[in-house]
Design an enzyme around this catalytic site. Structure first.
Site, PDB file in Angstrom:
ATOM      1  N   CYS A 122       0.811  -1.230   0.000  1.00 21.83           N
ATOM      2  CA  CYS A 122       0.000   0.000   0.000  1.00 21.83           C
ATOM      3  C   CYS A 122       0.842   1.277   0.000  1.00 21.83           C
ATOM      4  O   CYS A 122       0.315   2.361  -0.240  1.00 21.83           O
ATOM      5  CB  CYS A 122      -0.959  -0.002   1.187  1.00 21.83           C
ATOM      6  N   HIS A 173      -3.229   7.423   2.246  1.00 17.54           N
ATOM      7  CA  HIS A 173      -3.634   6.107   1.744  1.00 17.54           C
ATOM      8  C   HIS A 173      -5.002   5.785   2.347  1.00 17.54           C
ATOM      9  O   HIS A 173      -5.261   6.051   3.516  1.00 17.54           O
ATOM     10  CB  HIS A 173      -2.604   5.061   2.159  1.00 17.54           C
ATOM     11  N   ASN A 201     -10.134   0.049  -0.079  1.00 16.68           N
ATOM     12  CA  ASN A 201      -8.670   0.130  -0.105  1.00 16.68           C
ATOM     13  C   ASN A 201      -8.169  -0.405  -1.447  1.00 16.68           C
ATOM     14  O   ASN A 201      -8.259  -1.602  -1.715  1.00 16.68           O
ATOM     15  CB  ASN A 201      -8.100  -0.690   1.062  1.00 16.68           C
TER      16      ASN A 201
HETATM   17  N1  COA Z   1     -18.524  -8.172   9.407  1.00 18.77           N
HETATM   18  C1  COA Z   1     -18.931  -8.401  10.641  1.00 18.77           C
HETATM   19  N2  COA Z   1     -18.110  -8.733  11.661  1.00 18.77           N
HETATM   20  C2  COA Z   1     -16.795  -8.809  11.365  1.00 18.77           C
HETATM   21  C3  COA Z   1     -16.286  -8.560  10.097  1.00 18.77           C
HETATM   22  C4  COA Z   1     -17.220  -8.241   9.080  1.00 18.77           C
HETATM   23  N3  COA Z   1     -16.827  -7.983   7.824  1.00 18.77           N
HETATM   24  N4  COA Z   1     -14.948  -8.701  10.133  1.00 18.77           N
HETATM   25  C5  COA Z   1     -14.618  -9.016  11.379  1.00 18.77           C
HETATM   26  N5  COA Z   1     -15.729  -9.086  12.145  1.00 18.77           N
HETATM   27  C6  COA Z   1     -15.836  -9.403  13.556  1.00 18.77           C
HETATM   28  C7  COA Z   1     -14.651 -10.190  14.069  1.00 18.77           C
HETATM   29  O1  COA Z   1     -14.836 -11.571  13.795  1.00 18.77           O
HETATM   30  C8  COA Z   1     -14.682  -9.894  15.546  1.00 18.77           C
HETATM   31  O2  COA Z   1     -15.663 -10.709  16.142  1.00 18.77           O
HETATM   32  P1  COA Z   1     -15.405 -11.394  17.570  1.00 18.77           P
HETATM   33  O3  COA Z   1     -15.237 -10.224  18.509  1.00 18.77           O
HETATM   34  O4  COA Z   1     -16.644 -12.175  17.800  1.00 18.77           O
HETATM   35  O5  COA Z   1     -14.169 -12.196  17.417  1.00 18.77           O
HETATM   36  C9  COA Z   1     -15.222  -8.466  15.603  1.00 18.77           C
HETATM   37  O6  COA Z   1     -15.808  -8.204  14.315  1.00 18.77           O
HETATM   38  C10 COA Z   1     -14.155  -7.426  15.889  1.00 18.77           C
HETATM   39  O7  COA Z   1     -13.059  -7.685  15.053  1.00 18.77           O
HETATM   40  P2  COA Z   1     -11.779  -6.774  15.078  1.00 18.77           P
HETATM   41  O8  COA Z   1     -10.821  -7.289  14.051  1.00 18.77           O
HETATM   42  O9  COA Z   1     -11.275  -6.619  16.479  1.00 18.77           O
HETATM   43  O10 COA Z   1     -12.431  -5.386  14.624  1.00 18.77           O
HETATM   44  P3  COA Z   1     -11.738  -4.010  14.396  1.00 18.77           P
HETATM   45  O11 COA Z   1     -12.465  -2.964  15.147  1.00 18.77           O
HETATM   46  O12 COA Z   1     -10.245  -4.066  14.595  1.00 18.77           O
HETATM   47  O13 COA Z   1     -12.016  -3.734  12.858  1.00 18.77           O
HETATM   48  C11 COA Z   1     -10.849  -3.956  10.761  1.00 18.77           C
HETATM   49  C12 COA Z   1     -11.563  -4.664  11.916  1.00 18.77           C
HETATM   50  C13 COA Z   1     -10.269  -5.007   9.851  1.00 18.77           C
HETATM   51  C14 COA Z   1     -11.840  -3.083  10.015  1.00 18.77           C
HETATM   52  C15 COA Z   1      -9.736  -3.072  11.354  1.00 18.77           C
HETATM   53  O14 COA Z   1      -8.973  -3.815  12.273  1.00 18.77           O
HETATM   54  C16 COA Z   1      -8.816  -2.530  10.303  1.00 18.77           C
HETATM   55  O15 COA Z   1      -9.205  -1.750   9.462  1.00 18.77           O
HETATM   56  N6  COA Z   1      -7.532  -2.886  10.362  1.00 18.77           N
HETATM   57  C17 COA Z   1      -6.544  -2.368   9.466  1.00 18.77           C
HETATM   58  C18 COA Z   1      -6.765  -2.944   8.110  1.00 18.77           C
HETATM   59  C19 COA Z   1      -5.932  -2.283   7.110  1.00 18.77           C
HETATM   60  O16 COA Z   1      -5.922  -1.092   7.037  1.00 18.77           O
HETATM   61  N7  COA Z   1      -5.229  -3.069   6.332  1.00 18.77           N
HETATM   62  C20 COA Z   1      -4.473  -2.606   5.252  1.00 18.77           C
HETATM   63  C21 COA Z   1      -3.341  -1.780   5.702  1.00 18.77           C
HETATM   64  S1  COA Z   1      -2.737  -1.011   4.282  1.00 18.77           S
END
Ligand code: COA
Length: 322
Positions: free
Chosen positions: A113, A249, A279
């Site tokens: 990214c 980004h 993204n």
């Molecule tokens: N729909 C519904 N629930 C979802 C889900 C979806 N698409 N994806 C994950 N969950 C659930 C998980 O299973 C978890 O459930 P649990 O508590 O029962 O285990 C819960 O939501 C929380 O998950 P978590 O990963 O802690 O959520 P979060 O607040 O961190 O948000 C992201 C998840 C992925 C949106 C966030 O972590 C994120 O954006 N991370 C960075 C990603 C990124 O930028 N990557 C590229 C970098 S360039």
């Protein structure tokens, strides 16, 4: 002294739009969860057979048009991509053939990214040292092909697209500074675990898809973007009040908002496209830039801060007078 300035921008998004509601039919998710946790509403997905180079070509032509240049004026092509058409030749060479330009260097940059910032850094050095006058930089990605469409933790977050910039030699400083970093320590927090020289059997039999520890990536992204912004401003003796626009980004609206808050910039001065594009990895900054140039928000003379964070980990920033 010779500097590099942005002479033109272009973008391309595939025609097919997939909404969060559409994804509710594929994985156990909801429009509400996706919007609340990421800010994403929809994403563009490449048509069957539509490639990273196909998209790059359209964005490149639009950037050339906006720079009032033709392909023959270009003396270097750099494509930032993690989803190349083929293992080789490089996507940049394929774009070169499609643009019908000969005998100039063309190569890909692979920094996930952060790829666009890496490409900008390289292009800036070519121009400043007299190695090139007009460089075509393209960020282009078809992440839909490396998504596990049964993994709700990743498949809702990414989209396809291409953004391009023409960087030209100038007497005035356009690109003021670029800053790039990486740390291979965190490979397994965000990666595609199979490839050619490692995991090839998996790659052939099951395919190769993104694996991500989302919350850990999130935490590190926010901290790192805060420090790269500080490094950029302090290194140039610039205060956040001098910044016209943050062009980050586009991974997650909450990451973008946290970075803006650390900088002390109101969201009104942040270019946001993650809601519409999701993204698009190395395409996201040039796409966001192109959107804001074309809708008139970014104007000549504005001071822009680009910042990115991605797999590797890689991260980087650029301070640019538009
Ligand atoms: N729909 C519904 N629930 C979802 C889900 C979806 N698409 N994806 C994950 N969950 C659930 C998980 O299973 C978890 O459930 P649990 O508590 O029962 O285990 C819960 O939501 C929380 O998950 P978590 O990963 O802690 O959520 P979060 O607040 O961190 O948000 C992201 C998840 C992925 C949106 C966030 O972590 C994120 O954006 N991370 C960075 C990603 C990124 O930028 N990557 C590229 C970098 S360039």
């Amino acid at each position: 002294m010779t500097f590099a300035r942005i002479a033109g921008t272009g973008g391309y998004l595939p025609e097919r739009i997939v909404t969060n509601k559409d994804l509710e039919d594929i994985v156990d998710t909801s429009d509400e969860w996706i919007q609340e946790r990421s800010g994403i509403k929809r994403r563009h997905i490449a048509a069957d057979g539509e490639t990273t180079s196909d998209m790059a070509l359209v964005a490149a032509r639009r950037a050339l048009d906006s720079a009032s240049l033709v392909a023959d004026d270009i003396d270097l092509i750099i494509v930032a991509t993690t989803t190349p058409d083929k293992v080789f030749p490089s996507t940049a060479c394929i774009v070169q053939r499609l643009l019908e330009v000969k005998n100039i260097p063309a190569f890909d940059v692979h920094a996930a990214c952060s790829g666009f910032i890496y490409a900008l850094d390289i292009a800036n050095r070519f121009i400043k040292t007299g190695g090139a006058k007009n460089v075509l930089i393209i960020g282009s990605e078809t992440y839909s092909r490396i998504l596990d469409w049964t993994d709700r933790g990743t498949c809702v977050l990414f989209g396809d697209g291409s953004g391009a910039v023409v960087l030209s030699a100038s007497n005035n400083a356009g690109v003021i500074s670029t800053h790039i970093h990486s740390d291979g320590e965190f490979e397994e927090l965000l990666h595609v675990p199979a490839g050619i020289s490692s995991g090839y059997e998996t790659f052939q039999q099951e395919g190769a898809f993104i694996k991500m520890k989302g919350s850990e990536v999130f935490r590190r992204a926010v901290g790192t973007l805060g420090s790269i912004a500080r490094e950029t401003l302090e290194g140039n003796n610039v205060s956040q009040e001098d910044i016209s626009w943050l062009v980050p980004h586009q991974a997650n609206l909450r990451i973008i908002a946290a970075a803006a808050k650390k900088l002390g910039l109101p969201m009104e001065q942040v270019i946001v496209t993650v809601d519409e594009h999701a993204n698009t990895s190395s395409a996201s900054i040039p796409l966001a830039l192109d959107v804001a140039v074309r809708d008139g928000r970014i104007k000549s003379g504005d001071l822009l801060l680009f910042e990115a964070f991605g797999a590797g980990f890689t991260w980087g920033s650029a301070l640019v007078r538009y």
